[in-house]
Design a protein around this motif. Structure first.
Motif, PDB file in Angstrom:
ATOM      1  N   ASP A  15      32.371  40.613  55.508  1.00  0.00           N
ATOM      2  CA  ASP A  15      33.679  40.913  56.074  1.00  0.00           C
ATOM      3  C   ASP A  15      33.739  39.859  57.290  1.00  0.00           C
ATOM      4  O   ASP A  15      33.236  40.068  58.599  1.00  0.00           O
ATOM      5  CB  ASP A  15      33.626  42.417  56.534  1.00  0.00           C
ATOM      6  CG  ASP A  15      34.987  42.497  57.079  1.00  0.00           C
ATOM      7  OD1 ASP A  15      35.915  41.530  57.334  1.00  0.00           O
ATOM      8  OD2 ASP A  15      35.255  43.696  57.074  1.00  0.00           O
ATOM      9  N   GLU A  78      41.727  45.638  54.679  1.00  0.00           N
ATOM     10  CA  GLU A  78      41.736  44.383  54.203  1.00  0.00           C
ATOM     11  C   GLU A  78      40.433  43.784  53.804  1.00  0.00           C
ATOM     12  O   GLU A  78      40.543  42.593  53.374  1.00  0.00           O
ATOM     13  CB  GLU A  78      42.118  43.482  55.764  1.00  0.00           C
ATOM     14  CG  GLU A  78      43.405  43.738  56.202  1.00  0.00           C
ATOM     15  CD  GLU A  78      43.924  44.962  56.987  1.00  0.00           C
ATOM     16  OE1 GLU A  78      42.646  45.433  57.812  1.00  0.00           O
ATOM     17  OE2 GLU A  78      44.807  45.671  56.942  1.00  0.00           O
ATOM     18  N   TYR A  79      39.256  44.625  53.689  1.00  0.00           N
ATOM     19  CA  TYR A  79      37.941  44.269  53.180  1.00  0.00           C
ATOM     20  C   TYR A  79      38.022  43.977  51.715  1.00  0.00           C
ATOM     21  O   TYR A  79      39.001  44.510  50.990  1.00  0.00           O
ATOM     22  CB  TYR A  79      36.960  45.242  53.509  1.00  0.00           C
ATOM     23  CG  TYR A  79      35.643  44.761  52.712  1.00  0.00           C
ATOM     24  CD1 TYR A  79      34.988  43.655  53.481  1.00  0.00           C
ATOM     25  CD2 TYR A  79      35.153  45.527  51.837  1.00  0.00           C
ATOM     26  CE1 TYR A  79      33.632  43.442  52.695  1.00  0.00           C
ATOM     27  CE2 TYR A  79      33.743  45.093  51.508  1.00  0.00           C
ATOM     28  CZ  TYR A  79      33.363  44.072  51.833  1.00  0.00           C
ATOM     29  OH  TYR A  79      32.054  43.645  51.538  1.00  0.00           O
ATOM     30  N   ASP A  80      37.544  42.364  51.442  1.00  0.00           N
ATOM     31  CA  ASP A  80      37.664  42.243  49.962  1.00  0.00           C
ATOM     32  C   ASP A  80      36.616  42.490  49.580  1.00  0.00           C
ATOM     33  O   ASP A  80      35.626  41.959  48.855  1.00  0.00           O
ATOM     34  CB  ASP A  80      37.926  40.667  49.922  1.00  0.00           C
ATOM     35  CG  ASP A  80      38.067  40.184  48.642  1.00  0.00           C
ATOM     36  OD1 ASP A  80      38.660  40.861  47.812  1.00  0.00           O
ATOM     37  OD2 ASP A  80      37.841  38.874  48.437  1.00  0.00           O
ATOM     38  N   THR A  83      35.510  43.597  42.948  1.00  0.00           N
ATOM     39  CA  THR A  83      36.586  44.122  41.959  1.00  0.00           C
ATOM     40  C   THR A  83      35.827  45.317  41.373  1.00  0.00           C
ATOM     41  O   THR A  83      36.477  46.521  41.223  1.00  0.00           O
ATOM     42  CB  THR A  83      37.126  43.245  41.125  1.00  0.00           C
ATOM     43  OG1 THR A  83      36.249  42.537  40.394  1.00  0.00           O
ATOM     44  CG2 THR A  83      37.957  42.154  41.773  1.00  0.00           C
ATOM     45  N   ASN A  88      39.591  50.016  47.124  1.00  0.00           N
ATOM     46  CA  ASN A  88      38.884  50.639  48.259  1.00  0.00           C
ATOM     47  C   ASN A  88      39.824  51.357  49.250  1.00  0.00           C
ATOM     48  O   ASN A  88      39.852  51.466  50.635  1.00  0.00           O
ATOM     49  CB  ASN A  88      38.485  49.270  49.242  1.00  0.00           C
ATOM     50  CG  ASN A  88      39.432  48.539  49.778  1.00  0.00           C
ATOM     51  OD1 ASN A  88      40.620  48.588  49.386  1.00  0.00           O
ATOM     52  ND2 ASN A  88      39.215  47.709  50.929  1.00  0.00           N
TER      53      ASN A  88
END
Length: 101
Positions: A15, A78-80, A83, A88
């Protein structure tokens, strides 16, 4: 503070807005291990970078674990996340009160 480097088991990315955070994979995705005959747990492993100026014969690290069960932390949504972890999303959009006691 420690800085997150990698998650060798589940591929969680760093992150970049919160480099000290290590996100754990959802329990449904994590590898289950037998801890005792009647108890199981989930296996997690992170590579973290120690501060460059840290040295000593004996160094104690304190792990600070935050959950997002009843509130969320700045940047969490907002953490990616990978997939394959699924959404999340968290149970609450209320921000947690900081500092924690």
């Amino acid at each position: 503070p420690l800085e997150f480097v990698s998650d060798p088991l589940y591929g969680a990315p760093k992150d970049t807005n919160h480099v000290t955070r290590a996100y754990i994979a959802p329990q449904s995705f994590a590898k289950v291990i037998e801890m005792t005959e009647s108890h199981e747990g989930s296996l997690y492993r992170f590579n973290m970078k120690l501060p460059d100026n840290l040295s000593g014969d004996l160094v104690l690290l304190q792990w600070h674990y935050l959950t997002a069960n009843t509130c969320s932390y700045e940047g969490y949504s907002e953490y990616d996340a990978p997939t394959q972890w699924g959404s999340n999303s968290i149970g609450s959009t209320k921000l947690c009160d900081l500092p924690l006691s």
